[in-house]
Design an enzyme around this catalytic site. Structure first.
Site, mmCIF file in Angstrom:
data_model
loop_
_atom_site.group_PDB
_atom_site.id
_atom_site.type_symbol
_atom_site.label_atom_id
_atom_site.label_comp_id
_atom_site.label_asym_id
_atom_site.label_seq_id
_atom_site.Cartn_x
_atom_site.Cartn_y
_atom_site.Cartn_z
ATOM 1 C CB CYS A 153 17.788 17.993 25.266
ATOM 2 S SG CYS A 153 18.375 17.095 26.792
ATOM 3 C CB CYS B 139 15.494 16.402 27.770
ATOM 4 S SG CYS B 139 16.712 17.478 28.020
ATOM 5 C CG ASP B 140 13.203 15.461 24.478
ATOM 6 O OD1 ASP B 140 12.350 15.673 25.478
ATOM 7 O OD2 ASP B 140 13.132 16.613 23.755
#
Ligand code: FAD
Ligand code: NAP
Length: 325
Positions: A137, A140-141
């Site tokens: 992701c 997200c990261d």
């Protein structure tokens, strides 16, 4: 342990589940939505959404899902912070589901909207380096790889979007794909080509993720050329696996028919499963379109069919009572 009863139990809070909830609540079905581990579903791990009808300007995936949830709650949906661990579809209706909390959910109808989850390559080093360089992701990261060399693996819409998104953080992004043509939509391919911070590496498969002996973090990928079979190392500090999603149907194995790829089989053109009163909608039953708008559309269909199912049962019950009386 609490028992929650409803006329419409919905498992999943992505566009399919929340659309079913909006329609169900408005029809007086007093739906319960069990949200699962990803409240709001897959769109909560992306940024720009440009193809959901009704918005001329670019909107954000998490915002869209917050709005859908707010609408569902506004019309009377009960949202539950729980994850279903088991279901009993054989002895219903009511259909029974047991949550991680220990609570029991009973629905006169059941709408399955469990969507899909990221697929992994299944190669050595992948799981071990989760959180230490390997992720599924970018939104997200990606932030953790600011200024670092990163790769994205895959050739579909997700991979291209992830690569483009990562250029917000890194000027050195490489898309690694096992063929030399992308599945991604033309508009995304054009953007990829035009972006000076993304390179492409064609005909390469990841054999293994390699770690740095000192830090324990990702240092490189061992690649194999899919044409020549030649092996090579490619240095990277971040690797984003974006090779698609698999339907979340583990719960239903042995109780509902699944196709070869694990998707729930429904009657063509409907969200009806082989069990009357059990409906499936969204990505969990759709291996072709897999879009937010199609998930929302089939969620609506599931709610309308669930409402008809309840109405028919109530009509039958009244008829039987009248005959008996
Ligand atoms: P999902 O969104 O997958 O939601 C599934 C829900 O089920 C989640 O809430 C989860 O917590 C819940 N759940 C699962 N198991 C359980 C359980 N055991 N108990 C309780 N709950 C459970 N589509 C577009 O149209 N436009 C886009 O721009 C776009 N961008 C995307 C970007 C990315 C990175 C990804 C991954 C997908 C994108 N898609 C896009 C596709 C779109 O997100 C999906 O088609 C859509 O979210 C499917 O909706 P769904 O409701 O079927 O399932
Ligand atoms: P996808 O379309 O299934 O693409 C998966 C990609 O990963 C393919 O290019 C595939 O290669 C590659 N791949 C699969 N298994 C692999 C493996 N083991 N090793 C190496 N490569 C592998 O998946 P997706 O991109 O996640 O998209 C899923 C759905 O969501 C699609 O319907 C898509 O349209 C939708 N979506 C839409 C948007 C949007 O509208 N903007 C954004 C994201 C997703 P091959 O090409 O060789 O098969």
């Amino acid at each position: 342990m609490t028992v929650h009863t409803t006329r419409m139990l919905i498992i999943g809070s992505g566009p399919a589940g929340l659309s079913a909830a909006i329609y169900g609540a408005r029809a007086g079905m007093q739906p319960i939505v069990v949200q699962g581990l990803q409240p709001g579903g897959q769109l909560t791990i992306t940024t720009d959404v440009e193809n959901y009808p009704g918005f001329r300007d670019v909107i954000q995936g998490p915002w869209l899902m917050q709005e859908m949830q707010a609408q569902a709650e506004h019309v009377g949906t009960r949202m539950m912070w729980d994850t279903i661990l088991s279901v009993d579809l054989q002895s219903g209706p009511p259909f029974r589901a047991i949550g991680d909390s220990g609570d029991v959910y009973e629905g006169e109808t059941l709408v399955i909207a469990t969507g899909a989850q990221a697929k992994w390559l299944g190669v050595p080093g992948e799981q071990e380096l989760g959180g230490k360089g390997v992720s599924a992701c970018a939104t997200c990261d990606g932030f953790f790889y600011r200024g670092k060399k990163v790769v994205v693996i895959g050739g579909g819409n997700t991979a291209v979007e992830e690569a483009l998104y990562l250029t917000n953080h890194s000027q050195d992004v490489t898309l690694i794909h096992r063929r030399n043509t992308l599945r991604a939509e033309k508009i995304l391919q054009d953007r990829l080509e035009a972006n000076p911070h993304v390179s492409t590496l064609w005909h390469k498969k990841v054999e293994r993720f390699l770690h740095d002996e000192t830090t324990g973090a990702l240092r490189a990928l061992l690649l194999v050329d899919t044409i020549t079979g030649e092996e090579s190392e490619f240095a990277a500090e971040g690797a984003f696996v974006a090779i698609g999603h698999a339907p979340a149907t583990e719960l239903f194995k042995g109780q509902l028919e699944l196709d070869d790829s694990g998707y729930i089989v429904v009657q063509p053109g409907t969200p009806k499963t082989a069990i009357p009163g059990v409906f499936a909608c969204g990505d969990v039953m759709d291996h072709t379109y897999r879009q937010a708008v199609t998930a929302a559309g089939t969620g609506c269909m599931a709610a309308l069919d669930a409402e008809r199912f309840v109405a028919e049962r109530e009509f039958e019950a009244v008829k039987l009572a009248a005959q008996a009386g």
